[in-house]
Write a protein that holds these residues in place. Structure first.
Motif, PDB file in Angstrom:
ATOM      1  N   GLY A 150      -8.463   4.113  -6.650  1.00  0.00           N
ATOM      2  CA  GLY A 150      -9.155   4.118  -5.353  1.00  0.00           C
ATOM      3  C   GLY A 150      -8.415   3.322  -4.295  1.00  0.00           C
ATOM      4  N   GLY A 191       7.216   3.159  -2.307  1.00  0.00           N
ATOM      5  CA  GLY A 191       7.466   4.518  -2.797  1.00  0.00           C
ATOM      6  C   GLY A 191       6.240   5.378  -2.560  1.00  0.00           C
ATOM      7  N   SER A 207       0.846  -1.195   0.000  1.00  0.00           N
ATOM      8  CA  SER A 207       0.000   0.000   0.000  1.00  0.00           C
ATOM      9  C   SER A 207       0.875   1.236   0.000  1.00  0.00           C
ATOM     10  CB  SER A 207      -0.880  -0.011   1.253  1.00  0.00           C
ATOM     11  OG  SER A 207      -1.371   1.275   1.516  1.00  0.00           O
ATOM     12  N   GLU A 208       0.474   2.224  -0.777  1.00  0.00           N
ATOM     13  CA  GLU A 208       1.282   3.453  -0.816  1.00  0.00           C
ATOM     14  C   GLU A 208       1.290   4.154   0.543  1.00  0.00           C
ATOM     15  OE1 GLU A 208      -1.773   3.721  -3.514  1.00  0.00           O
ATOM     16  OE2 GLU A 208      -1.750   5.900  -3.544  1.00  0.00           O
ATOM     17  N   PHE A 266      -8.517   0.522  -0.783  1.00  0.00           N
ATOM     18  CA  PHE A 266      -9.156  -0.720  -0.340  1.00  0.00           C
ATOM     19  C   PHE A 266     -10.410  -0.386   0.469  1.00  0.00           C
ATOM     20  CE2 PHE A 266      -4.606  -1.946  -0.594  1.00  0.00           C
ATOM     21  CZ  PHE A 266      -4.730  -2.964  -1.522  1.00  0.00           C
ATOM     22  N   SER A 278       1.672   6.378  -6.410  1.00  0.00           N
ATOM     23  CA  SER A 278       0.735   5.261  -6.538  1.00  0.00           C
ATOM     24  C   SER A 278       1.065   4.516  -7.828  1.00  0.00           C
ATOM     25  CB  SER A 278      -0.685   5.811  -6.594  1.00  0.00           C
ATOM     26  OG  SER A 278      -1.551   4.757  -6.892  1.00  0.00           O
TER      27      SER A 278
HETATM   28  C1  LIG Z   1      -5.131  -0.080  -6.683  1.00  0.00           C
HETATM   29  S1  LIG Z   1      -3.817   0.236  -7.539  1.00  0.00           S
HETATM   30  C2  LIG Z   1      -3.601   1.918  -7.733  1.00  0.00           C
HETATM   31  C3  LIG Z   1      -4.650   2.717  -6.991  1.00  0.00           C
HETATM   32  C4  LIG Z   1      -4.367   4.182  -6.806  1.00  0.00           C
HETATM   33  N1  LIG Z   1      -4.724   4.575  -5.460  1.00  0.00           N
HETATM   34  C5  LIG Z   1      -5.072   5.035  -7.827  1.00  0.00           C
HETATM   35  O1  LIG Z   1      -6.155   5.552  -7.526  1.00  0.00           O
HETATM   36  O2  LIG Z   1      -4.564   5.137  -8.941  1.00  0.00           O
HETATM   37  C6  LIG Z   1      -2.448  -0.708  -7.355  1.00  0.00           C
HETATM   38  C7  LIG Z   1      -2.153  -1.517  -6.111  1.00  0.00           C
HETATM   39  O3  LIG Z   1      -0.747  -1.559  -6.065  1.00  0.00           O
HETATM   40  C8  LIG Z   1      -0.286  -1.376  -4.739  1.00  0.00           C
HETATM   41  N2  LIG Z   1       0.474  -0.124  -4.692  1.00  0.00           N
HETATM   42  C9  LIG Z   1       0.337   0.974  -5.481  1.00  0.00           C
HETATM   43  N3  LIG Z   1       1.252   1.892  -5.159  1.00  0.00           N
HETATM   44  C10 LIG Z   1       1.992   1.368  -4.166  1.00  0.00           C
HETATM   45  C11 LIG Z   1       3.109   1.833  -3.395  1.00  0.00           C
HETATM   46  N4  LIG Z   1       3.631   3.043  -3.574  1.00  0.00           N
HETATM   47  N5  LIG Z   1       3.629   1.020  -2.454  1.00  0.00           N
HETATM   48  C12 LIG Z   1       3.118  -0.216  -2.237  1.00  0.00           C
HETATM   49  N6  LIG Z   1       2.066  -0.705  -2.928  1.00  0.00           N
HETATM   50  C13 LIG Z   1       1.499   0.081  -3.863  1.00  0.00           C
HETATM   51  C14 LIG Z   1      -1.478  -1.427  -3.838  1.00  0.00           C
HETATM   52  O4  LIG Z   1      -1.670  -2.754  -3.394  1.00  0.00           O
HETATM   53  C15 LIG Z   1      -2.587  -0.966  -4.768  1.00  0.00           C
HETATM   54  O5  LIG Z   1      -3.833  -1.470  -4.378  1.00  0.00           O
END
Ligand SMILES: C[S@@+](CC[C@H](N)C(=O)[O-])C[C@H]1O[C@@H](n2cnc3c(N)ncnc32)[C@H](O)[C@@H]1O
Length: 215
Positions: free
Chosen positions: A173, A192, A148-149, A175, A195
């Motif tokens: 979005g 990092g 997760s970011e 979780f 996202s």
């Molecule tokens: C759901 S998505 C991207 C969602 C993003 N919040 C958006 O609205 O564009 C990709 C998945 O990759 C993981 N992820 C994305 N960025 C991350 C990061 N900086 N560090 C760790 N995991 C990350 C998370 O598990 C996330 O649910």
């Protein structure tokens, strides 16, 4: 055995409330399938999806397709089990000897069969199966790592243990709280501030996993 679990994966059959939309009907007709048997796909059903709840997270089966191909290609695939938790709460087990179609359209056809039959076999061997399990049961007793970011900075050390490595497989979005609740005690880690896409995160964590587990 370790587990990779794709969370809230954006894969589902077109929901009943939009099955009478022209975009859905024409797609089903073109593919000679029933509207109740085709996968929701934002690239084809975009206009129909406007009315859907949480539409920003839905209709992207390509995301989990790409991530599964990565995990199934790894020479360390026998070290872990692979599960897909869907936005609708379904759990799919993907056997690590599955030769998933690389072609997206063929993948869609396979998943549509899976949703219909609940099981895909090669002879006696089960390749894909919809389980009567809950996410909470999959992670029980495991060291749960959530990518997760918003998590703490990733350190390769956490890849030691009996792991359930959880990655979101939706486009936009956060979780749902209900999903996080099912994970119980988990450690959220970030690779990092940005996202990243599910594909990038899966490739990054898989490379780290291979490095840590090979040594
Ligand atoms: C759901 S998505 C991207 C969602 C993003 N919040 C958006 O609205 O564009 C990709 C998945 O990759 C993981 N992820 C994305 N960025 C991350 C990061 N900086 N560090 C760790 N995991 C990350 C998370 O598990 C996330 O649910």
């Amino acid at each position: 055995m370790d587990r990779f679990i794709f969370l809230e994966s954006s894969i589902e059959i077109v929901p009943a409330e939009i099955r009478n939309h022209p975009a859905v009907i024409s797609d089903a007709r073109r593919r000679k399938k029933k509207v109740s048997e085709i996968l929701l796909d934002d690239s084809k059903h975009h206009s129909a999806m406007e009315r859907l709840k949480f539409r920003e997270k839905r209709g992207r089966p390509d995301i989990v397709h790409q991530c599964l191909l990565l995990l199934l290609d790894s020479p360390m695939r026998n070290n872990y089990e692979i599960y897909v938790h869907t936005l609708g709460g379904m759990i799919i087990r993907v056997a690590n000897e599955t030769r998933l179609p690389r072609n997206y359209n063929r993948f869609v056809g396979l998943m549509e069969n899976l949703f219909k039959e609940r099981i895909i076999k090669d002879g006696e061997k089960i390749l894909l199966e919809i389980l009567d399990s809950k996410l909470s049961e999959l992670v029980k007793g495991k060291d749960v790592i959530l990518l997760s970011e918003k998590g703490e900075k990733f350190s390769p050390e956490i890849l030691k243990g009996d792991l359930a490595i959880c990655i979101g497989a939706f486009a936009h979005g956060d979780f749902f709280k209900s999903t996080l609740k099912e994970l119980g005690n988990f450690k959220a880690v970030s690779i990092g501030k940005e996202s990243f896409s599910s594909l990038y995160v899966t490739s990054k964590i898989l490379a780290e996993y291979e490095r840590v587990r090979a040594t």
